[in-house]
Structure formats: structure tokens, C-alpha cells
Design a protein around this motif. Structure first.
Motif, PDB file in Angstrom:
ATOM      1  N   LYS A   1     -20.561 -38.267 -69.544  1.00 23.58           N
ATOM      2  CA  LYS A   1     -20.086 -39.500 -69.960  1.00 23.58           C
ATOM      3  C   LYS A   1     -18.617 -39.130 -70.660  1.00 23.58           C
ATOM      4  O   LYS A   1     -18.082 -40.134 -71.338  1.00 23.58           O
ATOM      5  CB  LYS A   1     -20.606 -38.854 -71.461  1.00 23.58           C
TER       6      LYS A   1
ATOM      7  N   VAL B   1     -16.808 -41.950 -69.186  1.00 22.60           N
ATOM      8  CA  VAL B   1     -16.712 -42.842 -69.777  1.00 22.60           C
ATOM      9  C   VAL B   1     -15.429 -43.093 -71.122  1.00 22.60           C
ATOM     10  O   VAL B   1     -15.138 -43.840 -71.499  1.00 22.60           O
ATOM     11  CB  VAL B   1     -17.783 -43.474 -70.094  1.00 22.60           C
TER      12      VAL B   1
ATOM     13  N   TYR C   1     -19.181 -54.130 -75.154  1.00 19.67           N
ATOM     14  CA  TYR C   1     -18.993 -54.636 -74.968  1.00 19.67           C
ATOM     15  C   TYR C   1     -18.075 -56.180 -75.505  1.00 19.67           C
ATOM     16  O   TYR C   1     -16.986 -56.650 -75.058  1.00 19.67           O
ATOM     17  CB  TYR C   1     -19.441 -55.099 -74.137  1.00 19.67           C
TER      18      TYR C   1
ATOM     19  N   LEU D   1     -16.627 -50.130 -66.814  1.00 18.30           N
ATOM     20  CA  LEU D   1     -18.083 -49.680 -67.821  1.00 18.30           C
ATOM     21  C   LEU D   1     -18.752 -50.822 -67.668  1.00 18.30           C
ATOM     22  O   LEU D   1     -20.010 -50.386 -67.450  1.00 18.30           O
ATOM     23  CB  LEU D   1     -17.580 -49.523 -69.269  1.00 18.30           C
TER      24      LEU D   1
ATOM     25  N   LYS E   1     -22.885 -49.396 -66.615  1.00 13.87           N
ATOM     26  CA  LYS E   1     -23.446 -49.830 -67.295  1.00 13.87           C
ATOM     27  C   LYS E   1     -25.099 -49.021 -66.611  1.00 13.87           C
ATOM     28  O   LYS E   1     -25.224 -48.347 -67.392  1.00 13.87           O
ATOM     29  CB  LYS E   1     -23.765 -50.934 -67.663  1.00 13.87           C
TER      30      LYS E   1
ATOM     31  N   ILE F   1     -24.425 -45.200 -66.336  1.00 12.89           N
ATOM     32  CA  ILE F   1     -24.242 -44.824 -67.885  1.00 12.89           C
ATOM     33  C   ILE F   1     -25.157 -44.611 -68.484  1.00 12.89           C
ATOM     34  O   ILE F   1     -25.135 -42.896 -69.115  1.00 12.89           O
ATOM     35  CB  ILE F   1     -23.052 -45.406 -68.141  1.00 12.89           C
TER      36      ILE F   1
END
Length: 246
Positions: free
Chosen positions: A83, A86, A170, A188, A192, A195
Motif C-alpha cells: 500500500k 499505491v 477511479y 492502479l 486492483k 491491491i
């Protein structure tokens, strides 16, 4: 579970890959940061009576190299994208956008704090400045809001709720965001699944990042190493939690 990360060996894009286990020990290092380093780790693991099919979770960054190596060598492993990376991707995208806006409006230099400050951490003066940004450059204020939204993706009680939240973010970015944030959002969205895997395993590379700091300290104490093997051996000795009796 293993943690995969890279750190610099010396200046000039010389890197080593670092593999740590669930006990937070360095168990393997090798030169490079490509997917072939994961091949080397698998060979080492099996040479030491380990089994590739027993690796169930791998935490790593969002680059292409490590995930490709993990899929090739550890088919049973779930990949969890860190993360930290991210958030870093979105923050860097916003930074690029801010610098572009700054080149068009020098007055925005006094709002530089929006790059690295979260809204919850604003001082009273910064709150007033943000109100000024909202009034004088609404696009920048809106892009800042989009950056901040992604920080809350890890605060939900379930993966489904986080996925719904991510999808809303998004679509919002793709519809109204600047090109820099749109590019980050696309990256991202392509990742996904990995993540959101955090909600199943709750692991991240925070420990690995800390270990990299210790490794860099090892390098500084040794005043640099001309031989990568010597450097790796010293990292094992310093940070491998070896049970050595003198």
C-alpha cells in the motif's frame, strides 16, 4: 509468506534484491532487481529443502519484474501490492500535476504543502491557504481531494466495500481528473486485484522498507563495498538474525 524488495548496492543503478520471511529475517539476497532474481531465490529455496508450492503470500511493489517472477516460480502464491507504493504512485502523479500548474501560476508556490500534507494535518494557516486555493484554483483543489481520497481505501471493514470505494474513485478521476492522476488511476485499476488482496492478508512492505534502511546503514558503516558478494555477506551477518555463538 515472503517480502520482496530491492535496494541500491552503489551509485549508478546497481541494485540487490532482498527477500525476507515472516519472521522478519533476511533469508536471501542477490544482485539485480529483475524477475530473474525470483528465479534465483526459488533455486536457493529448493537447494535448502524448501518447497515453492508452500509460498502462499508475497508482498512486493507494483513493478512488472517481481510479480512476473512470482507467477513463474510460485504459482500458489497470492501477490499483495504494497500500500505504500499505491499511495506513492498517486502522490507522485499529483506532484507532477502541481508542478505543471505552478509553471502556469507562480502564486501557487505558497500552497506547496498540499503535496505532502494530509488535510487532517493542516495547521490553521494551511486551512486558510487551502481555502484560498479552492477559490483561486479550483482544479488544483479538486485534484488534491482526489489524491486524499485514495488514502482512505485501507480503512474499510471489508474488501467489497473497499472495492466499491475504489471504483467510485477511479470513475471520478477518469471523468474529471487531470491527465497525471488519470495515468496513475489506470495503473492502479490494472492492478486492483493485487491491491485489494491486502484485505485478505493485511501485509505490506513497511518492514522491508525498514530493512532497506538497515542495509543502507550497513553500507555506510563499511564505507561502501566494491564487491557485491562481500556486501551481501555482511548484510546476512548484520540483519539475518543468525544464531552465532562466539
Amino acid at each position: 509468506m515472503i517480502y520482496l524488495d530491492e535496494t541500491s548496492f552503489k551509485k549508478g543503478h546497481h541494485y540487490v534484491t532482498v527477500v525476507c520471511d515472516q519472521d522478519k529475517r533476511i533469508i536471501f539476497m542477490c544482485e539485480g532487481k529483475g524477475s530473474d532474481t525470483v528465479d534465483q531465490f526459488k533455486i536457493w529455496l529448493e537447494d535448502h529443502n524448501g518447497r515453492a508450492d508452500q509460498i502462499k503470500v508475497v508482498s512486493c511493489d507494483m513493478g512488472l519484474a517481481y510479480p512476473a517472477g512470482v507467477r513463474r516460480n510460485f504459482p500458489n502464491a497470492k501477490i499483495v501490492f504494497d500500500k505504500f507504493h499505491v499511495v506513492k504512485l498517486v502522490t507522485e502523479a499529483f506532484d507532477k500535476y502541481y508542478r505543471r500548474m505552478l509553471s502556469e501560476n507562480e502564486n501557487l508556490a505558497k500552497a506547496r504543502f498540499v503535496i505532502y500534507k494530509h488535510m487532517d494535518d493542516f495547521s490553521q494557516k494551511q486551512k486558510s491557504m487551502y481555502e484560498w486555493v479552492t477559490g483561486s484554483c479550483r482544479e488544483l483543489a479538486e485534484a488534491y481531494r482526489m489524491k486524499e481520497v485514495i488514502f482512505h481505501m485501507y480503512s474499510f471493514g471489508s474488501r467489497d466495500a473497499a472495492e466499491h470505494y475504489f471504483d467510485i474513485w477511479y470513475n471520478d478521476v477518469m471523468e474529471r481528473g487531470p491527465p497525471e492522476l488519470c495515468s496513475a488511476a489506470k495503473s492502479l485499476n490494472e492492478r486492483k486485484e493485487q491491491i485489494l488482496m491486502w484485505y485478505d492478508h493485511e501485509v505490506n512492505n513497511g518492514f522491508a522498507e525498514g530493512m532497506n534502511s538497515l542495509i543502507q546503514t550497513t553500507k555506510r558503516v563499511g564505507r561502501g563495498y566494491g564487491n557485491v558478494k562481500n556486501f551481501i555477506n555482511m548484510c546476512y551477518l548484520k540483519n539475518g538474525h543468525l544464531n552465532i555463538v562466539f
